[in-house]
Design a protein around this motif. Structure first.
Motif, short mmCIF file in Angstrom:
data_model
loop_
_atom_site.label_atom_id
_atom_site.label_comp_id
_atom_site.label_asym_id
_atom_site.label_seq_id
_atom_site.Cartn_x
_atom_site.Cartn_y
_atom_site.Cartn_z
N GLY A 126 8.11 27.31 3.79
CA GLY A 126 8.99 26.48 2.97
C GLY A 126 9.07 26.97 1.53
N THR A 127 8.03 27.62 1.05
CA THR A 127 8.03 28.20 -0.28
C THR A 127 8.77 29.54 -0.21
OG1 THR A 127 5.89 27.16 -0.67
CG2 THR A 127 6.55 28.87 -2.22
N LYS A 128 9.76 29.71 -1.08
CA LYS A 128 10.69 30.83 -0.90
C LYS A 128 10.48 31.97 -1.88
CE LYS A 128 12.76 28.47 2.32
NZ LYS A 128 12.35 28.72 3.72
N ILE A 181 6.16 22.43 -0.50
CA ILE A 181 7.20 21.54 0.00
C ILE A 181 6.76 20.87 1.30
CG2 ILE A 181 8.40 23.41 1.27
CD1 ILE A 181 10.22 20.59 -0.57
N TYR A 224 18.23 27.54 0.16
CA TYR A 224 17.12 28.48 -0.06
C TYR A 224 16.34 28.18 -1.33
CZ TYR A 224 14.42 32.71 0.53
OH TYR A 224 13.39 33.59 0.73
N THR A 268 16.16 25.32 -2.56
CA THR A 268 15.92 23.87 -2.52
C THR A 268 14.44 23.47 -2.55
OG1 THR A 268 17.93 23.83 -1.19
CG2 THR A 268 16.68 21.79 -1.33
N PRO A 269 13.57 24.06 -1.76
CA PRO A 269 12.16 23.65 -1.85
C PRO A 269 11.60 23.84 -3.25
CG PRO A 269 12.53 24.86 0.18
CD PRO A 269 13.79 25.01 -0.64
N GLN A 322 13.34 23.80 -6.03
CA GLN A 322 13.95 22.78 -6.90
C GLN A 322 13.23 21.45 -6.72
OE1 GLN A 322 16.69 23.32 -8.97
NE2 GLN A 322 17.69 25.15 -8.15
N ILE A 323 12.93 21.12 -5.49
CA ILE A 323 12.31 19.81 -5.22
C ILE A 323 10.86 19.78 -5.73
CG2 ILE A 323 11.53 18.28 -3.35
CD1 ILE A 323 14.16 18.98 -1.89
#
Lengths: 770, 328, 168
Positions: free
Chosen positions: C32-34, C72, C98, C100-101, C103-104
């Motif tokens: 989840g971490t990009k 995330i 992509y 998104t994680p 950003q969250i």
């Protein structure tokens, strides 16, 4: 394209001109226009929960047993022959499995360049890939290291020693202009268009502007890096790729590696942004070749620098736009010519004159593009190739003319609005640009603009408003197939190889299929992202939605026939033919006598079938040739320019779009805004720094190439006419790219309104405004 | 990256000892060093993590501030004493990089960060006297928009990218360093070197020394101070020009003023000439412009950064005008 | 020592070069971490260590030894989305998903920073105990997370909604 293709396309268009409209696909408007239920609803993305929780799996995230990792060595020189290549230290480094150079890279077939006429031709470059000792551009891959871990591969890559015998390279745009080529055609348009004598008209015009506009190179900079996870299994190839061309890539890879089409499977269910950059390039082929040599599954993720080095971006352009007008403000001459990079081994002609062909009626026209050849990684398609930068030049010039004449720039555009396509003479399928302008101007408060530049102030900030037209052609790709499987429980699965890069394709197509099949949305599953599904075309030209919609429409027709056949003689719809019924209320119903209805469940029950499955291709997209199908937009901007520093801050941005039916307002608004935000970057901050001395890109990082940050992006307003296009499936035209068009000009025009300074070279950095 | 050993120092003495090994480097937040190691600009075989050393932020006996070298940038920016007494320092730090990077970076590391010149960062393909002494400078005739107009040499035109250091320069900060042979204090203005013929030597810190703390003296002028950063993107970008300034007036006349420039020189640039020109002068925009012109009189533009001379003057004048505010 | 990741303890990798980002993705399969740049320029790799948002690409896994990392995957307990994640969907705060994680994760920590009184470059009054949460404050504080699809408006709206609900 060749001159022969020119002739073919022109003659098809001519013949089609004589064919009655109703004979063509789209001739009868899609019956779903005006009677949709799910379409047009605000629907959240179906893949939202996966994406916000980190569960959506991208290409570099597929787990595999025995995975190995690759690293590339890029050439730091531009044109050279490798004189010495020392790989022993790398081969001896811990964990290294393979060092692959031109010496041991498998021989492969060349990649066919992207072409309009061959849909499995998807290459961005036709240069040999690690097949010989020659370096042809700066950054080209000269060695691949495969190791047990990424850290080991990266380290070993640094141990490879290479000496280059360099030779002179073509790296200067200005010098190369002298040797520019003038192609016969640009994509499907004839390149050189002459109507009357525009140069003479220009000299005789009551009012004229004549200026050169420049735009720099750009890079896509999708946040996901290009990556593949590949495995060879019993001679077959599995490629988990980040690609916007799944089925075409599978076909092309089969050709390159001498495999049967069925032996290659490309999967790409999620793509972390594409914008034209996620195509088939060297890295997939190198990874596949290396995995073949090692016999191990392999993961390759390009470094961010690597993306800049071997994935082409948008070409720089130098464009001349000249407009002559009579005293009433009618255009007597329109000239749009220029230079951009297009390599003999590249595929993208950056059609920046496209908008000049479609937007204005003019008494005389002169349009031609010249191609400049350099020794660089081939430039490629990037969001609204052509129109993004072309509208900057054209729409700045229109604003310049309006200012010179003292006419409101919207009024000047209204006076030159064409009734038919200005070049081909074809009728517009639908066009309401003037309506878009009127609604946008009202919403934006255009009447508060001061026509006199430099008259509004707020402290150190000068305030200005500007507007410009955006434009993008409709496209629907041939050879898009879908399979619809209707289950006995009344649910349906729609499947094709289409790609999801954030457009919301599955969300919208589920809405579409729900209306088309008369099912609730929660009874429909959309499968995509896998080349083993019925092949759809690449995601490009803002065509995917219309292309899949056309295929679903065709498959539904076939499915209806099949259902009627299965329904047999004991059904309420017995005796009816495909044209007599429609799919509604989870079943088939007579158009004339709607009470004659039988549910899918009932039909399949009686026929003792678990499911009925139909695969069909969309009809040939002949509507594109018969009609002028163009989306357009009116873009409005209000901004501030610091009197102290020249910094520009966008306060408001509004896009008023005329793009046919809007299928999902939520995801559509996001697409429009996304394009407009890329337009902010295009206008103000983005520039690929190409060092002409070396032929090397110098800002190959996201720290030095400035895509807009959160603080650069204001609240953006998006509205649309929503008028359906009677010639397209669902009445929709593509919306993925038009958002970026017109924005740079609207911003440049607002900067002029704020400061009185006309900036004709992007990006509009603060030094140009001091 | 070359194979690597990681050590975590629990005391300054241990850090000094570990850092003495060949190929060893101190590691703070790593926001610059790790990136440079990955790019091949830095070759490091031993990393000595010093983030466990002092990160305290305390008022010193003379009413100034003592900041442990391991203090995170964000902690300094958020500290109530920094915000109230040294707003220019808080703002300078907040103008730098991103929240994530400010949470990672230490103040000691920030002082040691290296230039963002694109040719310096391009170990594979560009010449750079700072990275490889004697190899040449590709920035001089290349992309030098972010480069120096003051203090550069024929060998190097790169700028120091730190925002924090610009404020510290204006504040006469002192850097406490330790080595096996003892401790010493270096004035911030003396800490960074001009490139001259050795652009690879960026500070006066000896290889055997480590930074332990930054001391900021009490400053009345800092109470009315700010930091303005001018850049190509609204946020998360390096400075083209930045100004850290503090100003006190008496009856409309400049009583005291401190000025630092960022983005224009190889080191955080203390504008002593402009300060001298302003003391005792009426606080008018024309006086500010004239003082700025004095400071930039020796500026030498490169092919792509001539605009900075004008920009630096305008920005300084605007900042001082803002600080004059209703105190005028 | 060990690294605590989303509550579970794991041993740091043997190779000191391994970044926390690669450790999460390649060793632990927490993808989840990009990876957006691997050079500290995009924010896609943002994780939360001991309550602070940091970049996992520029953090060596070894540096996280003895510390607590939240990714995330750790933000949605038992698969139930948290209010911020729900708000991102509602406001369409992403397209490709992509960035998104990151950003969250960044927004999660950012809201805590504001509660702790952390100012930003656009905070007018540094002396104020707590900055007023405006769209401009959110934008500045989130500028370390690049988004190329252009979901900025939705991201800011989602964060604002959650912040407003919490304040209520």
């Amino acid at each position: 394209m060749t001159r022969v293709q020119n002739v073919v396309v022109e003659s098809v268009k001519t013949v089609l001109g004589w064919v009655p409209a109703q004979w063509l696909p789209g001739g009868t408007p899609d019956p779903l226009i005006g009677r949709s239920a799910a379409i047009g609803r605000q629907a959240s993305r179906l893949d939202g929960p996966q994406k916000v929780s980190g569960q959506a799996r991208f290409a570099a995230e597929v787990p595999m047993e025995g995975l190995s990792y690759a690293a590339f060595v890029h050439s730091p020189v531009t044109r050279a022959r490798i004189a010495r290549l020392e790989t022993q230290a790398a081969e001896a480094a811990p964990g290294v499995i393979l060092v692959m150079t031109h010496r041991n890279m498998p021989r492969i077939s060349p990649l066919a360049l992207i072409s309009i006429t061959d849909l499995s031709a998807v290459g961005n470059s036709s240069l040999p890939i690690l097949q010989d000792e020659n370096v042809r551009y700066n950054g080209q891959v000269v060695a691949v290291v495969v190791a047990e871990t990424q850290e080991q591969a990266d380290h070993a890559a640094a141990l490879i020693e290479i000496d280059y015998d360099t030779v002179p390279a073509k790296t200067h745009f200005e010098d190369a202009k002298a040797r520019a080529r003038t192609p016969a055609s640009v994509l499907i348009d004839k390149n050189h268009v002459t109507v009357g004598n525009a140069e003479r008209e220009l000299t005789q015009a009551a009012h004229r502007v004549d200026a050169v506009y420049r735009t720099p190179g750009h890079n896509h900079n999708a946040i996901e890096l290009h990556a593949v996870t590949v495995a060879w299994q019993d001679g077959s190839l599995i490629v988990h790729d980040a690609t916007q061309m799944i089925a075409p890539s599978a076909g092309a890879l089969a050709k390159v590696f001498g495999l049967k089409k069925e032996q290659v499977r490309v999967l790409s269910p999620f793509v972390g942004g594409g914008f034209g950059g996620k195509g088939l390039w060297d890295h997939q082929i190198l990874a596949i070749a290396a995995a073949r040599l090692t016999g191990r599954p392999l993961r390759l993720m390009l470094s961010r620098e690597g993306v800049y080095r071997i994935i082409g971006g948008r070409t720089p352009t130098e464009q001349r736009v000249a407009i002559g007008a009579n005293t009433e403000g009618r255009f007597t001459a329109l000239v749009h010519t220029g230079y951009s990079i297009m390599l003999p081994y590249g595929a993208c002609p950056e059609q920046y004159t496209s908008s000049a062909r479609a937007l204005y009626s003019a008494k005389s026209v002169e349009i031609v593009q010249h191609h400049v050849d350099l020794d660089i990684v081939p430039n490629t398609y990037m969001r609204a190739p052509g129109e993004s930068v072309g509208t900057f030049a054209l729409e700045s010039a229109v604003d310049e003319l309006a200012h010179q004449m003292g006419i409101d720039p919207i009024e000047l555009r209204r006076r030159n609005e064409p009734e038919r396509h200005p070049i081909s003479g074809a009728p517009f399928s639908q066009r309401a640009l003037i309506t878009a302008y009127a609604e946008g101007a009202r919403r934006f408060g255009w009447e508060h603009r001061s026509a006199e530049p430099g008259t509004r102030r707020d402290g150190e900030w000068r305030i200005g408003m500007g507007c410009a037209t955006g434009s993008f052609p409709y496209a629907r790709m041939p050879s898009t197939n879908v399979r619809i499987t209707l289950k006995r429980d009344g649910s349906a699965i729609v499947a094709c190889s289409a790609q999801e890069m954030g457009m919301g394709t599955s969300t919208v197509q589920v809405q579409h299929a729900a209306d088309r099949l008369g099912l609730p949305v929660d009874m429909i599953t959309f499968e995509m992202g896998d080349s083993s599904l019925p092949a759809s075309a690449m995601a490009g030209g803002s065509s995917q939605t219309a292309s899949i919609a056309g295929a679903i429409l065709a498959a539904t027709d076939k499915l209806t026939g099949e259902l009627l056949r299965l329904a047999g003689n004991d059904s309420p719809v017995a005796g009816l033919r495909t044209g007599d019924v429609r799919l509604t209320d989870q079943g088939v119903a007579s158009l004339e006598e709607p009470w004659r209805h039988e549910s899918y469940r009932s039909i399949l029950d009686r026929a003792q079938r678990d499911e009925v499955s139909i695969t069909a291709a969309g009809s040939a997209p002949l509507e594109m040739l018969k009609f002028a199908m163009n989306s357009s937009s009116a873009v409005f901007c209000e901004l501030r320019v610091s009197d102290v520093t020249g910094e520009v801050r966008i306060d408001r941005l509004l896009g008023s779009f005329d793009c046919g039916t809007i299928l999902n307002p939520k995801t559509a608004a996001s697409q429009f805004k996304g394009g407009m935000i890329m337009g902010i970057g295009l206008a103000l901050t983005e520039e690929t720094l190409f060092d002409e001395r070396s032929g090397r890109i110098m800002n190959a990082t996201l720290a030095d190439y400035h895509v807009p940050s959160h603080l650069d992006v204001p609240d953006i307003e998006v509205i649309w006419t929503g008028i359906p296009d009677p010639r397209s499936p669902l009445g929709a035209r593509g919306i993925g790219e038009i958002g970026i068009t017109g924005v740079a000009a609207a911003i440049a025009n607002a900067v002029f309104n704020a400061t009185g300074k006309r900036i004709r070279e992007l990006p509009i950095t603060l030094d140009k405004l001091l | 990256m070359i194979p690597l050993a990681y050590h975590r120092a629990s005391s300054a003495d241990e850090a000094i000892h570990l850092a003495g090994a060949p190929g060893a480097r101190l590691l703070g937040g790593g926001t610059n060093l790790i990136d440079l190691m990955r790019k091949g600009v830095e070759q490091v075989s031993d990393l000595v993590d010093v983030t466990a050393l002092s990160s305290s932020i305390e008022e010193s006996d003379d009413g100034g501030l003592m900041i442990g070298a391991a203090a995170r940038n964000s902690a300094v920016a958020a500290h109530p004493l920094v915000r109230s007494r040294y707003p220019l320092l808080s703002r300078a730090i907040l103008a730098g990089a991103s929240a994530q990077i400010r949470n990672m970076a230490t103040v000691g590391g920030n002082l040691m960060q290296r230039t963002r010149c694109v040719y310096f960062n391009d170990a594979a393909g560009s010449r750079c006297n700072k990275r490889a002494p004697g190899s040449g400078c590709d920035a001089r005739g290349g992309f030098n928009r972010y480069h120096a107009i003051l203090g550069a040499s024929p060998h190097c035109v790169a700028t120091n990218p730190s925002d924090m250091s610009v404020a510290l320069a204006a504040l006469d900060a002192r850097i406490h360093v330790s080595s096996a042979s003892g401790t010493r204090i270096i004035a911030l203005g003396d800490f960074h070197r001009l490139p001259g013929e050795r652009p690879d030597i960026e500070t006066v810190l000896e290889p055997s020394e480590i930074i332990t703390a930054i001391e900021i003296p009490p400053s009345a002028v800092a109470a009315n101070s700010t930091y303005r950063k001018v850049r190509d993107r609204a946020s998360y970008a390096f400075a083209l020009v930045s100004v850290a300034a503090g100003l006190t007036l008496r009856d409309g006349v400049v009583e005291d003023v401190r000025i630092g420039f960022g983005g224009v020189a190889p080191k955080p640039w203390r504008a002593l000439r402009a300060e001298a020109a302003l003391r005792g002068q009426p606080a008018t925009e024309s006086a500010f412009m004239a003082a700025a012109a004095t400071e930039l009189a020796d500026a030498v533009p490169l092919s792509g950064n001539g605009f900075k001379i004008d920009l630096a003057q305008r920005t300084l004048a605007a900042v001082l005008t803002e600080l004059s505010g209703d105190r005028r | 020592m060990a690294i605590r990741i989303n509550g579970a303890e794991v041993q740091a990798p043997g190779d000191a070069r391994v970044s926390l980002l690669d450790f999460l993705r390649e060793h632990l399969h927490l993808t989840g971490t990009k990876v957006g740049c691997n050079q500290g320029a995009c924010g896609a790799c943002t994780v939360i260590i001991d309550g602070e948002r940091v970049l996992s690409c520029l953090t060596l896994a070894a540096q996280a030894d003895g510390r607590s990392v939240t990714t995330i995957e750790g933000l949605s307990a038992d698969g139930a989305l948290n209010p911020l994640q729900v708000a991102f969907i509602e406001h369409d705060g992403f397209q490709c998903g992509y960035c998104t994680p990151g950003q969250i994760c960044a927004a999660t920590a950012m809201l805590q920073e504001i509660e702790r009184g952390m100012p930003s470059y656009v905070t007018a009054d540094l002396a104020a105990e707590r900055a007023t949460l405006t769209a401009q404050e959110i934008r500045e504080r989130m500028s370390g997370n690049l988004c190329r699809c252009g979901a900025h408006n939705g991201i800011v709206e989602a964060i604002m909604q959650v912040a407003t609900e919490r304040a209520a």
